[in-house]
Design a protein around this motif. Structure first.
Motif, PDB file in Angstrom:
ATOM      1  N   TYR A  91       0.912  -1.510  -0.039  1.00 19.12           N
ATOM      2  CA  TYR A  91      -0.020   0.168   0.004  1.00 19.12           C
ATOM      3  C   TYR A  91       1.060   1.109  -0.066  1.00 19.12           C
ATOM      4  CZ  TYR A  91      -2.422   3.714   2.428  1.00 19.12           C
ATOM      5  OH  TYR A  91      -3.097   4.776   2.922  1.00 19.12           O
ATOM      6  N   LEU A  92       1.996   1.344   0.857  1.00 22.24           N
ATOM      7  CA  LEU A  92       2.617   2.458   0.945  1.00 22.24           C
ATOM      8  C   LEU A  92       3.711   2.757  -0.333  1.00 22.24           C
ATOM      9  CD1 LEU A  92       4.063   2.369   4.605  1.00 22.24           C
ATOM     10  CD2 LEU A  92       2.519   4.065   3.672  1.00 22.24           C
ATOM     11  N   GLU A  93       3.982   1.507  -0.787  1.00 24.58           N
ATOM     12  CA  GLU A  93       4.815   1.542  -1.970  1.00 24.58           C
ATOM     13  C   GLU A  93       4.045   2.042  -3.257  1.00 24.58           C
ATOM     14  OE1 GLU A  93       6.714  -1.604  -5.177  1.00 24.58           O
ATOM     15  OE2 GLU A  93       6.178  -2.386  -3.307  1.00 24.58           O
ATOM     16  N   LYS A  94       2.549   1.667  -3.466  1.00 24.93           N
ATOM     17  CA  LYS A  94       1.888   2.304  -4.445  1.00 24.93           C
ATOM     18  C   LYS A  94       1.490   3.646  -4.392  1.00 24.93           C
ATOM     19  CE  LYS A  94       0.579  -2.046  -6.442  1.00 24.93           C
ATOM     20  NZ  LYS A  94      -0.736  -2.857  -7.178  1.00 24.93           N
ATOM     21  N   LEU A  95       1.167   3.900  -2.940  1.00 27.13           N
ATOM     22  CA  LEU A  95       0.736   5.411  -2.624  1.00 27.13           C
ATOM     23  C   LEU A  95       2.004   6.456  -3.105  1.00 27.13           C
ATOM     24  CD1 LEU A  95      -1.127   7.406  -1.114  1.00 27.13           C
ATOM     25  CD2 LEU A  95       0.063   6.877   0.916  1.00 27.13           C
ATOM     26  N   LEU A  96       3.105   6.107  -2.638  1.00 35.51           N
ATOM     27  CA  LEU A  96       4.282   6.981  -3.001  1.00 35.51           C
ATOM     28  C   LEU A  96       4.715   6.898  -4.402  1.00 35.51           C
ATOM     29  CD1 LEU A  96       6.769   5.760  -0.089  1.00 35.51           C
ATOM     30  CD2 LEU A  96       5.389   8.079  -0.155  1.00 35.51           C
ATOM     31  N   SER A  97       4.476   5.871  -5.153  1.00 37.05           N
ATOM     32  CA  SER A  97       4.793   5.857  -6.476  1.00 37.05           C
ATOM     33  C   SER A  97       3.682   6.773  -7.187  1.00 37.05           C
ATOM     34  CB  SER A  97       4.523   4.390  -6.886  1.00 37.05           C
ATOM     35  OG  SER A  97       5.441   3.413  -6.629  1.00 37.05           O
ATOM     36  N   ARG A  98       2.498   6.922  -6.763  1.00 36.95           N
ATOM     37  CA  ARG A  98       1.498   7.762  -7.424  1.00 36.95           C
ATOM     38  C   ARG A  98       1.794   9.121  -7.124  1.00 36.95           C
ATOM     39  NH1 ARG A  98      -4.355   6.248  -5.729  1.00 36.95           N
ATOM     40  NH2 ARG A  98      -4.720   7.914  -7.139  1.00 36.95           N
ATOM     41  N   ASN A  99       2.185   9.368  -6.272  1.00 42.02           N
ATOM     42  CA  ASN A  99       2.551  10.681  -5.613  1.00 42.02           C
ATOM     43  C   ASN A  99       3.802  11.294  -6.009  1.00 42.02           C
ATOM     44  OD1 ASN A  99      -0.077  11.779  -4.230  1.00 42.02           O
ATOM     45  ND2 ASN A  99       0.183   9.651  -3.514  1.00 42.02           N
ATOM     46  N   PHE A 100       4.822  10.505  -6.185  1.00 39.89           N
ATOM     47  CA  PHE A 100       6.356  11.099  -6.316  1.00 39.89           C
ATOM     48  C   PHE A 100       6.733  10.366  -7.875  1.00 39.89           C
ATOM     49  CE2 PHE A 100       5.568  11.266  -2.033  1.00 39.89           C
ATOM     50  CZ  PHE A 100       6.079  12.705  -1.756  1.00 39.89           C
ATOM     51  N   PRO A 101       6.145  10.909  -8.897  1.00 41.28           N
ATOM     52  CA  PRO A 101       6.737  10.419 -10.406  1.00 41.28           C
ATOM     53  C   PRO A 101       8.187  10.497 -10.769  1.00 41.28           C
ATOM     54  CG  PRO A 101       5.158  12.319 -10.566  1.00 41.28           C
ATOM     55  CD  PRO A 101       5.397  12.007  -9.174  1.00 41.28           C
ATOM     56  N   GLU A 102       8.826  11.616  -9.959  1.00 36.34           N
ATOM     57  CA  GLU A 102      10.181  11.887 -10.269  1.00 36.34           C
ATOM     58  C   GLU A 102      11.119  10.876  -9.513  1.00 36.34           C
ATOM     59  OE1 GLU A 102       8.087  14.188  -8.773  1.00 36.34           O
ATOM     60  OE2 GLU A 102       7.642  15.443 -10.358  1.00 36.34           O
ATOM     61  N   TRP A 103      10.526   9.955  -8.830  1.00 38.05           N
ATOM     62  CA  TRP A 103      11.260   9.193  -7.938  1.00 38.05           C
ATOM     63  C   TRP A 103      10.958   7.487  -8.494  1.00 38.05           C
ATOM     64  CZ3 TRP A 103      14.566  10.418  -3.755  1.00 38.05           C
ATOM     65  CH2 TRP A 103      14.719  11.823  -3.579  1.00 38.05           C
ATOM     66  N   PHE A 104      11.975   6.426  -8.610  1.00 43.17           N
ATOM     67  CA  PHE A 104      11.615   5.249  -8.584  1.00 43.17           C
ATOM     68  C   PHE A 104      11.199   4.884  -7.252  1.00 43.17           C
ATOM     69  CE2 PHE A 104      14.665   5.838 -12.156  1.00 43.17           C
ATOM     70  CZ  PHE A 104      13.941   5.119 -13.073  1.00 43.17           C
TER      71      PHE A 104
ATOM     72  N   THR B 275       6.949  15.213   0.748  1.00 42.77           N
ATOM     73  CA  THR B 275       7.300  16.080  -0.202  1.00 42.77           C
ATOM     74  C   THR B 275       8.486  17.248   0.308  1.00 42.77           C
ATOM     75  OG1 THR B 275       5.077  16.147  -1.389  1.00 42.77           O
ATOM     76  CG2 THR B 275       6.655  18.060  -1.800  1.00 42.77           C
ATOM     77  N   GLN B 276       8.413  17.580   1.652  1.00 42.29           N
ATOM     78  CA  GLN B 276       9.414  18.342   2.241  1.00 42.29           C
ATOM     79  C   GLN B 276      10.864  17.797   2.263  1.00 42.29           C
ATOM     80  OE1 GLN B 276       8.594  21.623   3.228  1.00 42.29           O
ATOM     81  NE2 GLN B 276       6.836  21.288   2.011  1.00 42.29           N
ATOM     82  N   LEU B 277      10.720  16.404   2.540  1.00 42.18           N
ATOM     83  CA  LEU B 277      12.094  15.564   2.221  1.00 42.18           C
ATOM     84  C   LEU B 277      12.592  15.626   0.805  1.00 42.18           C
ATOM     85  CD1 LEU B 277      11.348  12.365   4.586  1.00 42.18           C
ATOM     86  CD2 LEU B 277      12.643  14.658   5.060  1.00 42.18           C
ATOM     87  N   THR B 278      11.745  15.868  -0.166  1.00 43.89           N
ATOM     88  CA  THR B 278      12.302  15.501  -1.388  1.00 43.89           C
ATOM     89  C   THR B 278      12.395  16.969  -2.282  1.00 43.89           C
ATOM     90  OG1 THR B 278      10.036  15.354  -2.663  1.00 43.89           O
ATOM     91  CG2 THR B 278      11.242  13.347  -1.436  1.00 43.89           C
ATOM     92  N   ILE B 279      11.930  18.017  -1.654  1.00 41.04           N
ATOM     93  CA  ILE B 279      11.644  19.371  -2.236  1.00 41.04           C
ATOM     94  C   ILE B 279      13.003  19.815  -3.194  1.00 41.04           C
ATOM     95  CG2 ILE B 279      12.302  21.140  -0.425  1.00 41.04           C
ATOM     96  CD1 ILE B 279       9.445  22.288  -1.332  1.00 41.04           C
ATOM     97  N   ASN B 280      14.155  19.382  -2.512  1.00 40.87           N
ATOM     98  CA  ASN B 280      15.522  19.962  -3.192  1.00 40.87           C
ATOM     99  C   ASN B 280      15.920  18.923  -3.890  1.00 40.87           C
ATOM    100  OD1 ASN B 280      15.294  22.426  -1.629  1.00 40.87           O
ATOM    101  ND2 ASN B 280      16.380  21.242  -0.007  1.00 40.87           N
ATOM    102  N   TYR B 281      15.249  18.195  -4.423  1.00 39.95           N
ATOM    103  CA  TYR B 281      15.784  17.044  -5.491  1.00 39.95           C
ATOM    104  C   TYR B 281      14.833  16.821  -6.699  1.00 39.95           C
ATOM    105  CZ  TYR B 281      19.011  16.416  -1.537  1.00 39.95           C
ATOM    106  OH  TYR B 281      19.986  16.640  -0.659  1.00 39.95           O
TER     107      TYR B 281
END
Length: 465
Positions: free
Chosen positions: A316-329, A459-465
């Motif tokens: 569930y978490l894997e798919k939730l993050l995949s849907r919301n962070f397309p710039e990340w594998f 998103t705050q963790l990834t905002i600079n990348y």
């Protein structure tokens, strides 16, 4: 006799059952109390890989899980024991496997703890079948329906995939008497009946027909789900339901019929191989109530069905993050081999790895399906050591790591997020304890809002990348 208990229960022995309250705790009479006392008289412990599991079906949501825990024999499923104190205390401990067990005449329901919108939402993501409609729920509030609901989704998902190639069929020899020649002429019948010739011949031919046992099992499994959850549960299979209804023999399916369906020669055809798993789920659905007394009579062996709730949460978490962070594998259970040339070689399997598609930066997360109320003891020492081991593996690529829980209380970011790994301010790697706020009574819309808040924090963790 029935016992209901949630997963990951009583880890700290915080909920003992006193001998004086046994009858009230389990709603049993005097003979029931004696049975419980006998049940708890010796330590009974069921773990992954134990001999007792031979009669227990452990269901996984992905086959990779079996490989990861192949050498892990210490994963607790259930433990029953007692302690002699001023008043005798009885304990039930559970791990992260939910389902139904039958042990010494007792039915033990291990529930997921979060059986409402959250369970439905996780299944939606795992199966890519979105059934957020609040009408889809058990008509009776029974704990075993939670397990049946999960099996229902696995069954429907698997059936939807394999039925694309059609239902299993086999060739059967048929005879027909008509004016047309179809197949070969039955000459013995011709000599007996058709001299002089009267315009009709008996012919023998081979015709493909649906495997009747399989049709009956699938049809009745869908009917049973409909009776418990309503027609919406199989709304994506309406065409198939009509076909099964037309082909149904009208006979009641018993245990022997199910076994014939599972052993039917047609499913050894590579085209229909996927029906093996579908029929396993159908067997669980049909046996869940109709033939339960046969299981309850078993006193010598432990039997039942279990599934890995921690794995469900990870996917569930894997798919939730995949849907919301397309710039990340986003990958689940990535194997990290260590010391491969040494005799003490091992592999790490972090639950979730997020890798930026451009910079290659890494966020490593571990999903923990445990109750957390923001107290120090909620975060196990072993879990903390484990996530820091994963963090050390990635060295310079790492930008953050953390533990992700279903939260019972809302977050205080100052207490749950650290700007540096180990909290010593000599690095720029973030560390978080975070998750999604879950409440048994929340609606699906409220849960989705909690998901969105979690995504914003990530998103705050990834905002600079």
């Amino acid at each position: 006799m029935r016992i209901s208990v949630p997963v990951n229960h009583n880890f700290y022995e915080e909920a003992p059952i006193l001998e004086s309250t046994l009858s009230k705790s389990f709603d049993v009479n005097k003979s029931g109390v004696k049975h419980l006392q006998k049940l708890f008289s010796s330590v009974y412990e069921l773990k992954l890989g134990a001999e007792q599991l031979k009669q227990v079906k452990v269901l996984n949501f992905k086959s990779k899980r079996n490989k990861i825990f192949k050498e892990d024999e210490e994963r607790l499923i259930l433990k029953l024991y007692s302690k002699e104190k001023e008043e005798k205390e009885y304990y039930i401990q559970t791990g992260l496997y939910a389902g139904i067990l039958f042990h010494k005449g007792c039915k033990i329901n291990i529930t997921t703890r979060y059986g409402g919108a959250f369970l439905k939402r996780m299944l939606n993501f795992v199966n890519d079948i979105y059934v957020d409609n609040e009408q889809i729920q058990a008509k009776k509030d029974e704990t075993e329906n939670q397990f049946l609901f999960i099996i229902a989704h696995l069954f429907i998902q698997s059936l939807e995939k394999v039925v694309v190639l059609g239902l299993p069929q086999q060739y059967q020899k048929q005879q027909e008497r008509s004016q047309k020649v179809r197949g070969s002429i039955n000459f013995s019948d011709y000599l007996k009946r058709d001299i002089p010739f009267q315009g009709k011949l008996t012919t023998t031919f081979r015709e493909r027909i649906y495997a009747q046992e399989i049709v009956d099992v699938l049809y009745l499994a869908l009917r049973k789900l409909e009776s418990v959850f309503g027609k919406e549960i199989h709304s994506r299979l309406l065409g198939l339901c009509q076909l099964l209804k037309q082909q149904y023999s009208g006979c009641f399916v018993n245990y022997e019929t199910i076994q014939k369906a599972k052993r039917h020669q047609s499913i050894y055809n590579p085209m229909y191989r996927g029906f093996k798993k579908v029929l396993e789920y159908a067997e669980i659905i049909l046996l869940n109530k109709d033939l339960m007394p046969d299981y309850e009579k078993q006193n010598l062996t432990t039997s039942g069905y279990l599934f890995d709730i921690a794995e469900l949460y990870e996917i569930y978490l894997e798919k939730l993050l995949s849907r919301n962070f397309p710039e990340w594998f986003v990958s689940g259970q990535v194997e990290l081999p260590i010391y491969q040339k040494q005799f003490y070689h091992r592999s790490f399997f972090p639950d979730l790895i997020m890798k930026h598609k451009t910079s290659g930066k890494i966020i490593v997360l571990d999903a923990k399906f445990k109750r957390i109320e923001m107290q120090n003891r909620d975060v196990d020492r072993a879990d903390l050591h484990q996530i820091h081991s994963y963090s050390g593996y990635y060295k310079n690529e790492l930008i953050a790591s953390g533990l992700i829980y279903p939260l019972s209380k809302k977050l205080n970011l100052d207490k749950s997020h650290s700007n540096s790994l180990y909290g010593n301010d000599n690095n720029n790697i973030g560390f978080i304890v975070d998750g999604i706020y879950v409440d048994e009574n929340q609606t699906m819309d409220e849960l989705i809002e909690c998901e969105n808040r979690f995504v914003k924090r990530m998103t705050q963790l990834t905002i600079n990348y």
